[in-house]
Design a protein around this motif. Sequence first.
Motif, short mmCIF file in Angstrom:
data_model
loop_
_atom_site.label_atom_id
_atom_site.label_comp_id
_atom_site.label_asym_id
_atom_site.label_seq_id
_atom_site.Cartn_x
_atom_site.Cartn_y
_atom_site.Cartn_z
N ARG A 1 0.82 -1.51 -0.16
CA ARG A 1 -0.05 -0.36 0.05
C ARG A 1 0.58 1.25 0.24
NH1 ARG A 1 -2.97 -0.83 4.95
NH2 ARG A 1 -2.36 -3.45 4.79
N CYS B 1 -7.81 12.70 2.74
CA CYS B 1 -7.92 10.97 2.56
C CYS B 1 -7.91 9.95 4.16
CB CYS B 1 -6.76 10.53 1.23
SG CYS B 1 -5.84 9.47 2.01
N THR C 1 -11.12 10.94 5.75
CA THR C 1 -11.71 9.14 5.29
C THR C 1 -10.87 8.04 5.35
OG1 THR C 1 -12.30 10.61 3.71
CG2 THR C 1 -12.83 8.74 3.45
N VAL C 2 -9.38 7.78 5.66
CA VAL C 2 -9.39 6.28 5.32
C VAL C 2 -8.95 6.06 7.27
CG1 VAL C 2 -6.60 4.85 6.04
CG2 VAL C 2 -7.66 6.17 3.99
N ARG C 3 -9.16 6.94 8.32
CA ARG C 3 -9.70 6.60 9.60
C ARG C 3 -10.88 6.22 10.81
NH1 ARG C 3 -6.38 10.96 12.96
NH2 ARG C 3 -4.56 9.87 12.87
N ARG D 1 -12.96 5.31 7.75
CA ARG D 1 -13.64 4.16 6.62
C ARG D 1 -12.75 2.65 7.92
NH1 ARG D 1 -11.88 3.31 1.63
NH2 ARG D 1 -13.33 4.87 1.34
N SER D 2 -11.61 2.89 8.63
CA SER D 2 -11.17 1.84 9.72
C SER D 2 -11.56 1.83 10.44
CB SER D 2 -9.66 1.96 9.93
OG SER D 2 -9.79 2.95 10.70
#
Length: 88
Positions: free
Chosen positions: A21, A71, A74-76, A78-79
């Motif tokens: 990643r 970003c 958003t990633v944090r 979502r997890s």
Amino acid sequence: MTQASTDKTHRSFLSRPAVRRLIPFTLITAVALVFIFENRSSVEIRLLVPIVTMPLWGALLIAWALGMLACLFTVRRRSDRHARRQGL
């Protein structure tokens, strides 16, 4: 020798999910930064009301940083959502 210890010794560095990643992120970041710092001319930018004259690389760098922050959030988020769903 157990199966777990042989898996760790035979795993290459590039086969790890975190590294896979990180490679596209690093490449895209490098290309974006080269693009940003190659644009050195001054431009006029309208910020709602005032008009500001600044180097184009500064405006691009600010836009890139805001995109990275968006970003990251958003990633944090979502997890966290997936962790709560699995905990039910």
